[in-house]
Write a protein that holds these residues in place. Structure first.
Motif, PDB file in Angstrom:
ATOM      1  N   CYS A 241      45.733  41.212  47.834  1.00  0.00           N
ATOM      2  CA  CYS A 241      45.820  41.090  46.373  1.00  0.00           C
ATOM      3  C   CYS A 241      46.737  42.147  45.785  1.00  0.00           C
ATOM      4  CB  CYS A 241      44.428  41.196  45.746  1.00  0.00           C
ATOM      5  SG  CYS A 241      43.399  39.730  45.988  1.00  0.00           S
ATOM      6  N   ARG A 242      46.630  43.379  46.284  1.00  0.00           N
ATOM      7  CA  ARG A 242      47.488  44.468  45.782  1.00  0.00           C
ATOM      8  C   ARG A 242      48.952  44.203  46.137  1.00  0.00           C
ATOM      9  NH1 ARG A 242      44.840  49.434  44.747  1.00  0.00           N
ATOM     10  NH2 ARG A 242      42.708  48.964  44.108  1.00  0.00           N
ATOM     11  N   VAL A 243      49.188  43.764  47.361  1.00  0.00           N
ATOM     12  CA  VAL A 243      50.563  43.462  47.780  1.00  0.00           C
ATOM     13  C   VAL A 243      51.164  42.375  46.886  1.00  0.00           C
ATOM     14  CG1 VAL A 243      51.967  42.420  49.614  1.00  0.00           C
ATOM     15  CG2 VAL A 243      50.330  44.218  50.172  1.00  0.00           C
ATOM     16  N   MET A 244      50.432  41.272  46.704  1.00  0.00           N
ATOM     17  CA  MET A 244      50.911  40.163  45.880  1.00  0.00           C
ATOM     18  C   MET A 244      51.170  40.621  44.448  1.00  0.00           C
ATOM     19  SD  MET A 244      49.133  36.462  45.034  1.00  0.00           S
ATOM     20  CE  MET A 244      48.854  36.081  46.744  1.00  0.00           C
ATOM     21  N   GLN A 245      50.240  41.400  43.894  1.00  0.00           N
ATOM     22  CA  GLN A 245      50.361  41.871  42.515  1.00  0.00           C
ATOM     23  C   GLN A 245      51.614  42.710  42.318  1.00  0.00           C
ATOM     24  OE1 GLN A 245      46.790  43.515  40.360  1.00  0.00           O
ATOM     25  NE2 GLN A 245      47.916  45.432  40.616  1.00  0.00           N
ATOM     26  N   ASN A 246      51.910  43.598  43.268  1.00  0.00           N
ATOM     27  CA  ASN A 246      53.066  44.478  43.130  1.00  0.00           C
ATOM     28  C   ASN A 246      54.383  43.752  43.363  1.00  0.00           C
ATOM     29  OD1 ASN A 246      52.351  47.526  42.709  1.00  0.00           O
ATOM     30  ND2 ASN A 246      50.760  46.745  44.057  1.00  0.00           N
ATOM     31  N   ILE A 247      54.410  42.820  44.320  1.00  0.00           N
ATOM     32  CA  ILE A 247      55.616  42.013  44.536  1.00  0.00           C
ATOM     33  C   ILE A 247      55.921  41.175  43.297  1.00  0.00           C
ATOM     34  CG2 ILE A 247      56.545  40.038  45.795  1.00  0.00           C
ATOM     35  CD1 ILE A 247      56.771  42.497  47.469  1.00  0.00           C
ATOM     36  N   GLU A 248      54.887  40.569  42.726  1.00  0.00           N
ATOM     37  CA  GLU A 248      55.094  39.712  41.550  1.00  0.00           C
ATOM     38  C   GLU A 248      55.508  40.523  40.327  1.00  0.00           C
ATOM     39  OE1 GLU A 248      51.514  37.405  41.236  1.00  0.00           O
ATOM     40  OE2 GLU A 248      52.258  35.883  42.634  1.00  0.00           O
ATOM     41  N   TYR A 249      55.094  41.778  40.263  1.00  0.00           N
ATOM     42  CA  TYR A 249      55.546  42.635  39.159  1.00  0.00           C
ATOM     43  C   TYR A 249      57.067  42.824  39.236  1.00  0.00           C
ATOM     44  CZ  TYR A 249      56.584  46.853  36.504  1.00  0.00           C
ATOM     45  OH  TYR A 249      57.150  47.744  35.638  1.00  0.00           O
ATOM     46  N   VAL A 250      57.572  43.163  40.419  1.00  0.00           N
ATOM     47  CA  VAL A 250      59.019  43.352  40.587  1.00  0.00           C
ATOM     48  C   VAL A 250      59.763  42.057  40.294  1.00  0.00           C
ATOM     49  CG1 VAL A 250      60.845  43.881  42.263  1.00  0.00           C
ATOM     50  CG2 VAL A 250      58.744  45.234  42.248  1.00  0.00           C
TER      51      VAL A 250
END
Length: 415
Positions: A241-250
């Motif tokens: 979830c953290r990985v997905m959240q940070n990738i989608e932010y960029v």
């Protein structure tokens, strides 16, 4: 050639769930292939093979596979596997997460199906995204990389901060860095601070890791420039979830930038982005600057005679031709019926020949308006005068454009 849709194998015995999942996947431009049992799934993959499938969405409990046997089947076929289940007990969750699955989604409410589709779309996007894992422990790096590969990320590894910085310079597709703190030569905190000297949070996400579990350390990571922080050991679900959240932010920042820098009609850079790129180019390579303004004739007449959609199609046609002929130049829709083409360091005569060939193709081009083919034309003013002020060069190009218009259609004036 038409590109076939990405296939998703859906192994689900509930007719209602199958309908919902198929409907959502089709809406995401994916092709769902259904199987109501493990036996049907075997038949599907025996016919087509596993390489055709982006992933499999597998129900934990099936009539002929009541204890997750279908999960093991899709994993054995090397198909990335997402598990859905109505069982919400901790034993089932633990059993599922012990397998090499992409994710585990309990059927709690309608929102989980939206999350499922978002997750499947991510698996496709992730093929183009790099993630850098920085940790002096080979075991830790391997474990994190294996988790990331389940989600189709390209993974790169480094054993300290110095190697991490070198990897960032080498691999341009990296959107996320996951780094431990305690490393030789250069610590995670030192590497984060060094990265942030040149790369912002909007362009590269960083997640800090540590087994110490100190709230002070998480604060230090964030203050040094990290986007996020995780304590070891961490739950796989939270990690993903953290990985997905940070990738989608960029990605969201990239999308905002594209929208603000792109002309909505033609897809070319807009006037503001054009000037930004030119100023950057002038700092690097200011030699032999040549600037052309392309004005599209008859657009206002076509709008009046055939409607605005026809005029828009003319502008889009011109944009495609400009992209075709001026691949080594900075191009832009400057506004209205005008386009701008900037080059530096190119041979003048070769560039003028490109303009002549471009005008010849425009003269032969037509758009289809309800079965009637309508032609259009351009005029081009070009200036090779540059004394450090690009606005003055634009002025000379515009003056030459007016001279070209006086001469007729598809005319070029250069000075």
């Amino acid at each position: 050639m038409h590109e076939s849709k990405r296939k998703v194998l859906v192994i689900e015995d509930s007719i209602t769930s199958m309908k919902v999942i198929k409907h959502l996947l089709k809406g995401a431009d994916l092709e769902p292939i259904g199987a109501a049992s493990l036996r049907e799934a075997r038949e599907v993959l025996s016919r087509s093979g596993s390489d055709e499938y982006l992933c499999a969405v597998v129900d934990y409990c099936l009539p002929d596979a009541p204890e997750g046997e279908a999960i093991d089947f899709s994993i054995e076929y090397n198909v990335p596997t997402i598990v859905i289940t109505g069982r919400l007990d901790e034993v089932t969750r633990t059993n599922v997460l012990a397998k090499d699955v992409v994710d585990y989604i309990p059927k709690e409410n309608a929102q989980v199906y939206e999350y499922l589709v978002r997750l499947v779309q991510r698996l496709d996007k992730n093929r183009e995204i790099g993630v850098l894992v920085v940790d002096d422990s080979r075991l830790s790096r391997t474990m994190i990389s294996s988790l990331l590969k389940r989600h189709n990320f390209n993974t790169y590894e480094a054993e300290d901060g110095e190697e991490g910085l070198a990897a960032l310079r080498q691999y341009k597709n990296i959107k996320l860095v996951i780094t431990d703190e305690n490393m030789p030569n250069m610590t995670g905190l030192e590497m984060v601070a060094e990265i942030r000297r040149t790369i912002s949070k909007d362009d590269l996400a960083i997640i800090g890791l540590s087994g110490k579990g100190s709230s002070a350390l998480s604060a230090r990571f964030i203050k040094s420039g990290a986007n996020d922080y995780l304590n070891k050991p961490y739950c796989h679900e939270e990690f993903f979830c953290r990985v997905m959240q940070n990738i989608e932010y960029v990605e969201s920042i990239e999308a905002i930038r594209r929208a603000s820098n792109t002309d909505y009609l033609t897809g070319l850079p807009n006037r503001r982005h054009f000037f930004t790129r030119i100023q950057a180019n002038l700092r690097i390579a200011p030699g032999n600057v040549i600037l052309g303004i392309v004005d599209v004739d008859q657009v206002k007449w076509i709008n009046k005679q055939y409607g605005y959609e026809a005029g828009d199609n003319v502008l889009k046609s011109i944009a495609k031709l400009i992209e075709k002929y001026f691949t080594d130049c900075h191009i832009s829709r400057f506004g209205g019926e005008e386009f701008c083409i900037y080059s530096s360091g190119q041979d003048t005569e070769n560039l003028l020949e490109q303009y002549r060939t471009f005008c010849m193709e425009v003269a032969q081009s037509k758009i289809d308006v309800g079965g009637q083919f309508v032609g259009f034309a351009v005029n081009v003013g070009i200036s090779g005068h540059f004394n450090g002020d690009i606005k003055e060069t634009l002025h000379f190009a515009d003056t030459n454009l007016q001279k070209a218009k006086e001469k007729g259609d598809n005319q070029i004036v250069y000075s």
